[in-house]
Design an enzyme around this catalytic site. Structure first.
Site, PDB file in Angstrom:
ATOM      1  N   ASN A  10     -15.275  -0.061   5.276  1.00 32.04           N
ATOM      2  CA  ASN A  10     -14.932   0.916   4.239  1.00 32.04           C
ATOM      3  C   ASN A  10     -13.813   0.343   3.371  1.00 32.04           C
ATOM      4  O   ASN A  10     -12.656   0.314   3.793  1.00 32.04           O
ATOM      5  CB  ASN A  10     -14.498   2.227   4.926  1.00 32.04           C
ATOM      6  CG  ASN A  10     -14.017   3.267   3.935  1.00 32.04           C
ATOM      7  OD1 ASN A  10     -14.214   3.132   2.723  1.00 32.04           O
ATOM      8  ND2 ASN A  10     -13.389   4.322   4.439  1.00 32.04           N
ATOM      9  N   LYS A  12     -12.613   1.544   0.720  1.00 33.48           N
ATOM     10  CA  LYS A  12     -11.848   2.625   0.061  1.00 33.48           C
ATOM     11  C   LYS A  12     -11.650   2.308  -1.432  1.00 33.48           C
ATOM     12  O   LYS A  12     -12.521   1.674  -2.027  1.00 33.48           O
ATOM     13  CB  LYS A  12     -10.521   2.867   0.786  1.00 33.48           C
ATOM     14  CG  LYS A  12     -10.708   3.077   2.280  1.00 33.48           C
ATOM     15  CD  LYS A  12      -9.507   3.646   2.957  1.00 33.48           C
ATOM     16  CE  LYS A  12      -9.721   3.659   4.447  1.00 33.48           C
ATOM     17  NZ  LYS A  12      -8.676   4.338   5.175  1.00 33.48           N
ATOM     18  N   HIS A  94     -15.174  11.858   6.110  1.00 34.00           N
ATOM     19  CA  HIS A  94     -14.008  10.994   6.362  1.00 34.00           C
ATOM     20  C   HIS A  94     -12.747  11.867   6.294  1.00 34.00           C
ATOM     21  O   HIS A  94     -12.656  12.780   5.464  1.00 34.00           O
ATOM     22  CB  HIS A  94     -13.952   9.861   5.335  1.00 34.00           C
ATOM     23  CG  HIS A  94     -12.949   8.806   5.715  1.00 34.00           C
ATOM     24  ND1 HIS A  94     -11.597   8.979   5.501  1.00 34.00           N
ATOM     25  CD2 HIS A  94     -13.099   7.606   6.317  1.00 34.00           C
ATOM     26  CE1 HIS A  94     -10.958   7.903   5.954  1.00 34.00           C
ATOM     27  NE2 HIS A  94     -11.846   7.056   6.459  1.00 34.00           N
ATOM     28  N   GLU A  96      -9.942  11.423   5.051  1.00 34.40           N
ATOM     29  CA  GLU A  96      -9.288  11.476   3.734  1.00 34.40           C
ATOM     30  C   GLU A  96     -10.003  12.484   2.829  1.00 34.40           C
ATOM     31  O   GLU A  96      -9.371  13.157   2.023  1.00 34.40           O
ATOM     32  CB  GLU A  96      -9.254  10.068   3.114  1.00 34.40           C
ATOM     33  CG  GLU A  96      -8.242   9.184   3.829  1.00 34.40           C
ATOM     34  CD  GLU A  96      -8.544   7.692   3.781  1.00 34.40           C
ATOM     35  OE1 GLU A  96      -9.355   7.247   2.948  1.00 34.40           O
ATOM     36  OE2 GLU A  96      -7.965   6.967   4.619  1.00 34.40           O
ATOM     37  N   GLU A 166     -12.966   8.850  14.643  1.00 34.81           N
ATOM     38  CA  GLU A 166     -11.799   8.251  13.996  1.00 34.81           C
ATOM     39  C   GLU A 166     -10.578   9.146  14.220  1.00 34.81           C
ATOM     40  O   GLU A 166     -10.357  10.096  13.451  1.00 34.81           O
ATOM     41  CB  GLU A 166     -12.048   8.130  12.494  1.00 34.81           C
ATOM     42  CG  GLU A 166     -13.207   7.229  12.118  1.00 34.81           C
ATOM     43  CD  GLU A 166     -12.963   6.573  10.775  1.00 34.81           C
ATOM     44  OE1 GLU A 166     -12.805   5.356  10.756  1.00 34.81           O
ATOM     45  OE2 GLU A 166     -12.882   7.281   9.762  1.00 34.81           O
ATOM     46  N   GLY A 172      -5.298   3.480   9.448  1.00 30.08           N
ATOM     47  CA  GLY A 172      -4.356   2.834   8.535  1.00 30.08           C
ATOM     48  C   GLY A 172      -2.935   2.755   9.069  1.00 30.08           C
ATOM     49  O   GLY A 172      -2.009   2.459   8.325  1.00 30.08           O
ATOM     50  N   SER A 211      -7.719   1.420  12.734  1.00 27.74           N
ATOM     51  CA  SER A 211      -6.974   0.164  12.900  1.00 27.74           C
ATOM     52  C   SER A 211      -7.690  -0.868  13.776  1.00 27.74           C
ATOM     53  O   SER A 211      -7.050  -1.589  14.542  1.00 27.74           O
ATOM     54  CB  SER A 211      -5.561   0.445  13.436  1.00 27.74           C
ATOM     55  OG  SER A 211      -4.835   1.227  12.499  1.00 27.74           O
TER      56      SER A 211
HETATM   57  C1  PEP Z   1     -10.989   4.263   7.953  1.00 31.29           C
HETATM   58  O1  PEP Z   1     -10.399   4.625   6.955  1.00 31.29           O
HETATM   59  O2  PEP Z   1     -12.127   4.721   8.191  1.00 31.29           O
HETATM   60  C2  PEP Z   1     -10.328   3.330   8.862  1.00 31.29           C
HETATM   61  C3  PEP Z   1     -10.796   3.214  10.071  1.00 31.29           C
HETATM   62  O3  PEP Z   1      -9.248   2.645   8.361  1.00 31.29           O
HETATM   63  P1  PEP Z   1      -8.356   1.532   9.144  1.00 31.29           P
HETATM   64  O4  PEP Z   1      -9.304   0.575   9.819  1.00 31.29           O
HETATM   65  O5  PEP Z   1      -7.548   0.887   8.089  1.00 31.29           O
HETATM   66  O6  PEP Z   1      -7.539   2.271  10.149  1.00 31.29           O
END
Ligand code: PEP
Length: 251
Positions: A10, A12, A94, A96, A166, A172, A211
Site C-alpha cells: 500500500n 498510500k 483501512h 485511515e 491491522e 506506521g 510495520s
Molecule cells: C498500512 O497502512 O496498511 C500499513 C500496514 O502500514 P505500515 O506497514 O507502514 O505500518
C-alpha cells in the site's frame, strides 16, 4: 487446505510518477515471487504503473473506491473505472479511511459489495486501537468489524475476499504485533469465519499489516493463520518490499 500467500504493498499518498516507475521496475525485475504480489499506487498513477506491470505476475490494486457505479460523486472513482485500469484488488476499511475519513461499517459494506459485483478482490482491513487493546476489547472490535461483512454477504461472494488484520497501534509506528499476538487474533478471525462456513474459512487468506519489514516478516509468516502481509512504509523501498515477498513463499 494450502492457501497461497499474498503480499500487498500500500503506497498510500506517496511518490511521483517518476519514483513510482522506478519502484515498480525494480519489483518487476525481481518477480515472479512464490507469493501472489499486488501493489496499490495512488489512483492517479494506477494506469501508468499498470502499463509497466503488463505481462508480469505482479498485480495492481486501488486504495479506495466509491460504491456507486456513476453519477454525482465529485472526486470519487467507481469500480468500473478501477477495473478498466487493470485493478484486480482494492483495499476497503483501512483504518485511515475509517478514522480520518469517517467511513462507517455501512459505507464499507457497500464498497465491499460493489467490488464483489465487479469481481475485484476486496482486502477488508480490520483492527483495534491501542486503547481498545489495553481495555481487552481486541476480539470484540475485530468481531464487530468482521461480522458487519460476514452477515451481509453469502459465502460464495465472501470467498473472493481477503482479510487484513491491522492493529492500528502497529500501523506506521515501527511497533509490530509479535508473531504470537498476531497469530492469536488471526486464529480468532479464522474461527469466526469457520462458524459461518467451514470451506470459506479454510480458503480465506488473512494478511497481517502493521510495520512489517524484512526483519520481522519471516517470523510473522511462520504463523499458521498468517497468509501474507499488507505492507505500508516498507512497500515504498524496493529492496525491502522484494525481501518481504521473498520470505513470504508459502504456496
Ligand atoms: C498500512 O497502512 O496498511 C500499513 C500496514 O502500514 P505500515 O506497514 O507502514 O505500518
Amino acid at each position: 487446505m494450502v492457501r497461497k500467500s499474498l503480499v500487498a504493498g500500500n503506497w498510500k499518498m506517496n511518490g511521483t510518477r517518476q519514483s513510482s516507475a522506478e519502484l515498480v521496475s525494480l519489483i518487476r525485475e525481481a518477480a515472479p515471487f512464490r507469493c501472489d504480489t499486488v501493489v496499490f499506487p495512488p489512483a492517479i498513477y494506477i494506469e501508468h504503473v499498470s502499463g509497466l506491470l503488463n505481462s508480469t505476475s505482479v498485480l495492481i490494486g486501488a486504495q479506495n473506491v466509491n460504491s456507486n457505479d456513476h453519477g454525482a460523486h465529485t472526486g470519487e472513482i467507481s469500480p468500473t473505472m478501477i477495473k478498466e485500469l487493470g485493478c484486480s484488488y482494492c483495499l476497503v476499511g483501512h483504518s485511515e479511511r475509517r478514522m480520518v475519513y469517517g467511513e462507517s461499517s455501512k459505507n464499507i459494506a457497500a464498497k465491499f459489495g460493489a467490488l464483489i459485483t465487479h469481481q475485484i478482490t476486496p482486502i477488508l482491513c480490520i483492527g483495534e486501537t491501542i486503547e481498545q487493546r489495553k481495555a481487552g476489547q481486541t476480539e470484540q472490535v475485530v468481531e464487530d468489524q468482521l461480522s458487519a461483512i460476514l452477515e451481509a454477504f453469502v459465502p460464495g461472494d465472501l470467498s473472493l475476499a481477503v482479510i487484513a488484520y491491522e492493529p492500528i497501534w502497529a500501523i506506521g509506528t515501527g511497533e509490530t504485533a509479535s508473531p504470537s499476538v498476531a497469530g492469536e487474533v488471526h486464529g480468532f478471525i479464522r474461527e469466526m469465519i469457520r462458524e459461518r462456513d467451514y470451506d470459506l474459512a479454510e480458503g480465506m487468506r488473512i494478511l497481517y499489516g502493521g510495520s512489517v519489514n524484512p526483519d520481522n516478516a519471516a517470523a510473522l509468516m511462520a504463523e499458521t493463520d498468517i497468509d501474507g502481509a499488507l505492507v505500508g512504509g516498507a512497500s515504498l523501498k524496493a529492496s525491502d518490499f522484494i525481501e518481504i515477498c521473498n520470505v513470504t513463499g508459502r504456496n
